[in-house]
Scaffold this motif. Structure first.
Motif: not given
Length: 330
Positions: A264-267, A277-294
């Motif tokens: 959840q975003l609290d920005q 700003a929300a779209k960019q944050a979620i783009r980053f969080l998707k990248a975090i999710h992908r990084a956790l997978d690898v």
């Protein structure tokens, strides 16, 4: 992908003590919900109560959520406004304490009506500003008594405490993960937990991953909010804009403990477009999710067992710094 959410205030207009007329025209509640819907990847929102400046009905709010394919995950009662400048749970006036608890009970009824997962308590005015201003034993007991009364009255829903070191009070009665856990254990009810705000943890000089692990170990991490700051203030910047590696470590801690709550975003995008700003944050969080997978968890565990900082950093960098590939247009 995780479920993504945001505090509805993310899409409001902000004021501060300099731009007292605000950083843009006022944005009503239904328009805030529409802006949240325009993000595209949000599924849930946290709503303030009362709905200040809104003269519609709860059915109007339900309709706005439905047309934007959103649901409410939480209600946050405004127990930190002018009515409660000397505290809500800990106010020296019993009548004010009673009024604060009535507001929290009302917020709970709204949360139940909307099918929320929890009611969020941010007691920002509960604390002190000067030495000798309060009796520390008494205000601690008042906080615990109020929480006990509230949580025991509504066992069917969870409550979360969002701790923070300071602001608006110089010292807040729940300033850290450790003290908040101590209070929760004293209350002893199963429906009281922690909402860990990543930025508050940074600002409090905690290691957010360590704070998360401590809350998880006690079975009390019910929710999270993510954002970023410069560590000297609660700046509520876009997540990942400063503390990229610590954000990754935070989510790695959640993953390895099988914690599967909402991201959840609290920005507070004062000068930025709130939807972008929300779209960019979620783009980053998707990248975090992908990084956790690898991320090579086995090799990381070996590095951590040896306290090998450089080996751990290499593994983290390999996973994290390649994770944005393919997300340029996300």
């Amino acid at each position: 992908m995780p479920t993504f959410g945001a505090g509805i205030w993310h899409f409001a207009t902000y004021k501060d003590r300099y731009a007292t007329d605000g950083y843009g025209p006022p944005v009503g509640l239904l328009e805030q919900i529409d802006r949240a819907g325009a993000v595209g990847d949000l599924s849930v929102v946290d709503l303030n109560w009362p709905f200040v400046g809104f003269d519609g009905t709860l059915d109007d709010v339900k309709a706005a959520l439905a047309r934007n394919k959103l649901s409410a995950i939480a209600i946050t009662p405004e127990i930190y406004t002018r009515d409660f400048v000397k505290g809500s749970f800990t106010n020296p006036d019993p009548a004010v304490r009673k009024r604060a608890l009535a507001l929290m009970h009302d917020a709970t009824e709204v949360a139940l009506e909307l099918g929320c997962s929890y009611v969020k308590l941010w007691p920002g005015q509960d604390g002190w500003d000067y030495p000798f201003q309060v009796n520390y034993h008494d205000i601690w007991q008042l906080a615990l008594d109020g929480l006990t009364e509230l949580c025991s009255a509504h066992p069917e829903i969870n409550y979360v405490i969002e701790y923070k070191p300071r602001e608006p009070r110089v010292k807040i009665v729940f300033p850290s993960v450790a003290r908040t856990l101590l209070g929760i254990e004293r209350v002893g009810l199963p429906n009281l937990g922690i909402l860990l705000d990543f930025g508050h943890s940074l600002y409090g000089q905690e290691t957010p991953a360590d704070a998360a692990q401590l809350a998880i170990d006690h079975g009390r991490l019910f929710a999270i909010d993510v954002n970023d700051n410069m560590r000297g203030w609660d700046d509520d910047m876009v997540v990942g804009s400063v503390h990229l590696v610590e954000t990754f470590e935070f989510f790695h801690t959640l993953r390895k403990n099988n914690w599967d709550g909402v991201w959840q975003l609290d920005q507070f995008p004062f000068r930025e477009d709130s939807v972008q700003a929300a779209k960019q944050a979620i783009r980053f969080l998707k990248a975090i999710h992908r990084a956790l997978d690898v991320l090579d968890d086995e090799a990381l565990a070996q590095a951590q067992a040896a306290h090998d900082a450089l080996a751990a950093q290499r593994l983290v960098q390999n996973a994290l710094l390649t994770s944005m590939a393919g997300l340029e247009n996300a």
